[in-house]
Design an enzyme around this catalytic site. Structure first.
Site, PDB file in Angstrom:
ATOM      1  N   HIS A 168      30.423  28.865  49.308  1.00 12.67           N
ATOM      2  CA  HIS A 168      30.230  27.771  47.341  1.00 12.67           C
ATOM      3  C   HIS A 168      29.913  26.433  48.496  1.00 12.67           C
ATOM      4  CE1 HIS A 168      32.478  28.558  43.973  1.00 12.67           C
ATOM      5  NE2 HIS A 168      31.462  27.377  43.933  1.00 12.67           N
ATOM      6  N   TYR A 209      36.365  31.575  40.506  1.00 13.41           N
ATOM      7  CA  TYR A 209      36.803  30.914  39.702  1.00 13.41           C
ATOM      8  C   TYR A 209      37.944  31.578  38.646  1.00 13.41           C
ATOM      9  CZ  TYR A 209      32.097  28.883  39.876  1.00 13.41           C
ATOM     10  OH  TYR A 209      30.455  28.262  40.688  1.00 13.41           O
TER      11      TYR A 209
HETATM   12  P1  NAP Z   1      27.044  23.397  32.011  1.00 12.08           P
HETATM   13  O1  NAP Z   1      26.646  24.929  32.174  1.00 12.08           O
HETATM   14  O2  NAP Z   1      26.655  22.365  33.102  1.00 12.08           O
HETATM   15  O3  NAP Z   1      28.336  23.369  31.356  1.00 12.08           O
HETATM   16  C1  NAP Z   1      29.124  24.280  30.482  1.00 12.08           C
HETATM   17  C2  NAP Z   1      30.034  23.029  29.467  1.00 12.08           C
HETATM   18  O4  NAP Z   1      28.679  23.390  28.476  1.00 12.08           O
HETATM   19  C3  NAP Z   1      30.960  24.044  28.161  1.00 12.08           C
HETATM   20  O5  NAP Z   1      31.651  23.262  28.344  1.00 12.08           O
HETATM   21  C4  NAP Z   1      30.841  25.017  27.363  1.00 12.08           C
HETATM   22  O6  NAP Z   1      31.150  24.708  25.861  1.00 12.08           O
HETATM   23  C5  NAP Z   1      29.343  24.025  27.414  1.00 12.08           C
HETATM   24  N1  NAP Z   1      27.940  24.158  26.515  1.00 12.08           N
HETATM   25  C6  NAP Z   1      26.999  25.619  26.780  1.00 12.08           C
HETATM   26  N2  NAP Z   1      26.627  25.718  26.004  1.00 12.08           N
HETATM   27  C7  NAP Z   1      26.744  25.025  25.222  1.00 12.08           C
HETATM   28  C8  NAP Z   1      25.595  24.491  23.870  1.00 12.08           C
HETATM   29  N3  NAP Z   1      24.187  25.310  23.675  1.00 12.08           N
HETATM   30  N4  NAP Z   1      26.103  23.845  23.285  1.00 12.08           N
HETATM   31  C9  NAP Z   1      27.411  23.094  23.365  1.00 12.08           C
HETATM   32  N5  NAP Z   1      27.384  23.566  24.238  1.00 12.08           N
HETATM   33  C10 NAP Z   1      27.072  23.815  24.764  1.00 12.08           C
HETATM   34  O7  NAP Z   1      28.626  23.468  33.715  1.00 12.08           O
HETATM   35  P2  NAP Z   1      29.614  24.592  34.324  1.00 12.08           P
HETATM   36  O8  NAP Z   1      29.820  25.438  34.047  1.00 12.08           O
HETATM   37  O9  NAP Z   1      30.424  23.887  35.377  1.00 12.08           O
HETATM   38  O10 NAP Z   1      27.741  25.113  35.192  1.00 12.08           O
HETATM   39  C11 NAP Z   1      27.688  25.939  35.600  1.00 12.08           C
HETATM   40  C12 NAP Z   1      27.379  27.331  36.635  1.00 12.08           C
HETATM   41  O11 NAP Z   1      26.648  26.203  36.933  1.00 12.08           O
HETATM   42  C13 NAP Z   1      29.266  27.352  36.343  1.00 12.08           C
HETATM   43  O12 NAP Z   1      30.013  28.072  35.238  1.00 12.08           O
HETATM   44  C14 NAP Z   1      29.204  28.359  37.624  1.00 12.08           C
HETATM   45  O13 NAP Z   1      28.757  29.591  37.719  1.00 12.08           O
HETATM   46  C15 NAP Z   1      27.591  27.356  38.698  1.00 12.08           C
HETATM   47  N6  NAP Z   1      28.379  26.323  39.372  1.00 12.08           N
HETATM   48  C16 NAP Z   1      28.814  26.196  40.871  1.00 12.08           C
HETATM   49  C17 NAP Z   1      29.095  25.429  41.686  1.00 12.08           C
HETATM   50  C18 NAP Z   1      29.189  25.138  42.683  1.00 12.08           C
HETATM   51  O14 NAP Z   1      29.825  24.581  43.534  1.00 12.08           O
HETATM   52  N7  NAP Z   1      28.172  26.066  42.929  1.00 12.08           N
HETATM   53  C19 NAP Z   1      29.926  24.093  39.964  1.00 12.08           C
HETATM   54  C20 NAP Z   1      29.899  23.582  39.223  1.00 12.08           C
HETATM   55  C21 NAP Z   1      28.899  25.148  38.039  1.00 12.08           C
HETATM   56  P3  NAP Z   1      30.972  26.130  24.976  1.00 12.08           P
HETATM   57  O15 NAP Z   1      32.044  27.302  26.036  1.00 12.08           O
HETATM   58  O16 NAP Z   1      31.967  25.380  24.109  1.00 12.08           O
HETATM   59  O17 NAP Z   1      30.012  26.280  24.970  1.00 12.08           O
END
Ligand code: NAP
Length: 284
Positions: A113, A54
């Site tokens: 990962h 990241y």
């Molecule tokens: P997510 O958590 O499903 O969504 C993040 C998005 O949602 C951001 O754009 C955020 O924007 C928005 N958001 C968050 N809370 C909100 C709310 N209450 N209302 C409206 N919008 C909201 O997606 P993600 O970040 O892809 O996944 C979560 C975590 O999982 C990652 O950060 C990472 O740590 C992990 N991950 C792991 C892998 C893997 O391959 N292992 C892949 C993807 C993700 P704002 O900042 O504007 O709130």
């Protein structure tokens, strides 16, 4: 936090943690992101997920900046190693670098990962060594489908894997068919990434869904909270939503106390059914 998940050694973690993908990358957003993560810790979201990938370490650095005021034993820090660094020649250096960027002494959980070309046997051996050396408390994998898990189970020490972090949200329920039951039988915890489907970006119209908006209205909640409540309603599942905004962190934290009724779950099942056959693992 009301909902918790307990690891084999008795360590209890909040089922609702914080993701960090894309955080720490923009200088002009740093302060707001720090505030968001700190507010999450204060609200009990003390499990923080990050990765060396990241922002090329920038997200880990951000985590390092915000955990200083918190007693380390209250935190559960997760990082991930790139597949190409998951062999004997790189993993020890990678792990040390992550620990250093996070300004800590050890990781609570270290994940591969995704699968690469390094043999699983070698990665497992190294993970076990990192555990013995006290650099990590436990290890797991990410983006592993059932065939990968079965292969992992066949290598020496592979059964010590404690977590599989995969994509899971209301509109992507493929893992419910066989992967999740397989993991449950073996005590492997699910860490659900993209629990908000990236604020609907992964599924057009999700936030406008009549079913989700109706349920949200009934609880005086938001669609984001309903999406999180759905994932948190599953036993032994950890959700790691990411936000760079304090108001969203506080909103997400409240999802911990939102319980969907059986009728509401039935409505969700009709609108977003779980598959009735094996589908490939969804990934981001
Ligand atoms: P997510 O958590 O499903 O969504 C993040 C998005 O949602 C951001 O754009 C955020 O924007 C928005 N958001 C968050 N809370 C909100 C709310 N209450 N209302 C409206 N919008 C909201 O997606 P993600 O970040 O892809 O996944 C979560 C975590 O999982 C990652 O950060 C990472 O740590 C992990 N991950 C792991 C892998 C893997 O391959 N292992 C892949 C993807 C993700 P704002 O900042 O504007 O709130």
């Amino acid at each position: 936090m009301n909902k918790t998940v307990t690891f084999a050694d008795g360590t209890k973690v909040p089922a609702l943690g914080q993701g960090t993908w894309y955080l720490g990358e923009r200088r002009d957003c740093r302060e707001a992101e720090q505030e968001a993560l700190k507010a999450g810790i204060k609200a009990g979201m003390t499990l923080i997920d990050t990765a060396e990938m990241y922002g090329h370490g920038k997200a880990e650095e951000l985590v390092g900046q915000i955990i200083k005021e918190t007693d380390r034993s209250r935190l559960f820090l997760v990082s991930k190693v790139y597949p190409h660094n998951a062999g004997r020649s790189h993993i020890f250096k990678s792990c040390e670098a992550s620990i250093k960027r996070m300004e800590t002494d050890y990781l609570d959980l270290y994940l591969l990962h995704w699968r690469g070309s390094v043999p699983l046997r070698e990665t497992v051996e190294c993970m076990e060594e990192l555990k013995k050396e006290g650099r990590i408390r436990r290890w797991g994998v990410s983006n592993f489908d059932i065939s990968d898990m079965e292969e992992l189970w066949s290598v020496p020490g592979g059964k010590n894997c404690e977590v599989n972090q995969v994509l899971y949200h209301v509109a992507s329920r493929g893992i419910e068919y066989s992967l999740l039951p397989w993991m449950r039988e073996r005590g492997v915890k699910l860490m659900a990434y993209c629990p908000l489907a990236q604020a609907g970006g992964l599924r057009r119209g999700l936030y406008q869904s009549p079913v989700l908006t109706e349920i949200a209205k009934a609880h005086e909640a938001t669609v984001s909270q309903v999406l999180l409540a759905f994932v948190l309603g599953r036993e032994d599942v950890i959700a790691i939503p990411r936000t760079g905004k304090k108001a969203h962190t506080l909103e997400n934290a409240q999802a911990d106390s939102l319980a969907l009724t059986p009728q509401e779950l039935a409505m969700i099942n009709r609108a977003f059914p779980a598959p009735t056959r094996k589908v490939y693992l969804d990934m981001q």
